[in-house]
Design an enzyme around this catalytic site. Structure first.
Site, PDB file in Angstrom:
ATOM      1  CE1 TYR A 142      -0.981  80.399  40.872  1.00  0.00           C
ATOM      2  CE2 TYR A 142      -2.134  80.985  42.891  1.00  0.00           C
ATOM      3  CZ  TYR A 142      -0.980  80.596  42.241  1.00  0.00           C
ATOM      4  OH  TYR A 142       0.177  80.410  42.956  1.00  0.00           O
ATOM      5  CB  ALA A 197      19.161  83.227  29.829  1.00  0.00           C
TER       6      ALA A 197
HETATM    7  C1  15L Z   1      -0.066  82.407  45.960  1.00  0.00           C
HETATM    8  O1  15L Z   1      -0.244  81.238  45.673  1.00  0.00           O
HETATM    9  C2  15L Z   1       0.443  83.376  44.967  1.00  0.00           C
HETATM   10  O2  15L Z   1       1.326  82.764  44.061  1.00  0.00           O
HETATM   11  C3  15L Z   1       1.112  84.570  45.579  1.00  0.00           C
HETATM   12  O3  15L Z   1       1.177  85.554  44.581  1.00  0.00           O
HETATM   13  C4  15L Z   1       0.398  85.102  46.830  1.00  0.00           C
HETATM   14  O4  15L Z   1      -0.751  85.756  46.474  1.00  0.00           O
HETATM   15  C5  15L Z   1       0.090  83.974  47.806  1.00  0.00           C
HETATM   16  O5  15L Z   1      -0.505  82.870  47.172  1.00  0.00           O
HETATM   17  C6  15L Z   1      -0.813  84.408  48.963  1.00  0.00           C
HETATM   18  O6  15L Z   1      -1.900  83.849  49.134  1.00  0.00           O
HETATM   19  O7  15L Z   1      -0.406  85.307  49.710  1.00  0.00           O
END
Ligand code: 15L
Length: 266
Positions: free
Chosen positions: A133, A34
């Site tokens: 990721y 929120a």
């Molecule tokens: C990303 O995609 C991440 O979300 C972020 O935390 C950074 O690590 C960024 O890339 C990056 O490559 O600097």
């Protein structure tokens, strides 16, 4: 344009809610936390909850969607897919059901992070994720491609580099996305005349850029900032700087971040 922004409480979301409102858009924020915002209409919702999203979309009737929700770092594979692929599918489903015409997604450079640092990488280089990721961002991009083909929804994946107020490492001299350029990029993505599925790299006009900005420029994203003006102020970090310079994903593409796919059973 009436824009529903998922992940509005995050670092990028907060900058975009204000910046895109200043560009004349009507912003509606969604997040699982929120937020007491006097400036942005707000809904508290978990973006994995397709039914809840559907009723918010019915109520708000957005013309466009920006999807930023998800954990911005490495996790187990199931957690990464949940955080990025499942939320993306749920937000896409609600968008299609409500007749949204434009869907803009915060993908990541880590979808191609395992590419070695050699020449400027084009947007059509094959995926080489550097982490789970990155794998989940690849999956989310595949969903954007599917929904563009199947439902005639215009989808844009912005592979964001390093979103910071200022570059903080040598790598960021190449990968930096300034706050102002981030607003310019998403504004261009909302208003561009385009169809189908498009991928662009989300960085500023860094003279040491590792990624090709032509696809973004073709959409009308004209970055103004260059990390180079900060180059003299960065502290030397020889070990990290060298490790980060090997592959475009930086430390994500090293064993320091690499981990097994599954958490160990307790
Ligand atoms: C990303 O995609 C991440 O979300 C972020 O935390 C950074 O690590 C960024 O890339 C990056 O490559 O600097």
């Amino acid at each position: 344009m009436k824009v529903l922004l998922a992940g509005a409480a995050g670092r990028i979301g907060q900058v975009l809610c204000k910046g895109l409102a200043d560009c004349g858009h009507t912003m509606i924020g969604l997040d699982k936390v929120a937020v007491d915002s006097r400036h942005t209409r707000w809904h508290q919702v978990d973006c994995r909850d397709a039914a809840a999203l559907r009723s918010i979309f019915e109520m708000e009737q957005p013309e466009a969607v920006i999807h930023l929700a998800g954990h911005p770092g490495e996790t187990s594979l199931p957690a990464a897919l949940e955080s990025h692929a499942i939320t993306t599918a749920a937000v896409l489903e609600a968008s299609v059901a409500q007749g949204v015409r434009r869907f803009v997604y915060a993908s990541s450079n880590h979808a191609v992070g395992y590419w070695p640092r050699t020449e400027v990488l084009p947007v059509d280089a094959p995926h080489r994720p550097d982490t789970f990721y990155g794998v989940s961002k690849v999956t989310a991009e595949a969903l954007l491609s599917l929904y563009a083909d199947r439902y005639d929804l215009s989808t844009i994946a912005c592979r964001i580099g390093s979103f910071r107020s200022e570059p903080d490492t040598r790598r960021a001299l190449s990968t930096w996305l300034s706050h102002a350029d981030c607003v310019r990029m998403f504004d261009a993505c909302l208003t561009a005349s385009t169809t189908g599925f498009v991928v662009i790299y989300g960085i500023s006009a860094n003279r040491r850029a590792w990624w090709d900005l032509d696809a973004g420029r073709a959409l009308g994203y004209l970055p103004q900032d260059d990390a180079e003006v900060f180059a003299d102020r960065l502290p030397a970090r020889p070990d990290d700087d060298d490790a980060e310079a090997m592959r475009v994903g930086g430390l994500f593409a090293t064993e320091r971040v690499g981990r097994p796919a599954f958490d160990e059973a307790p």
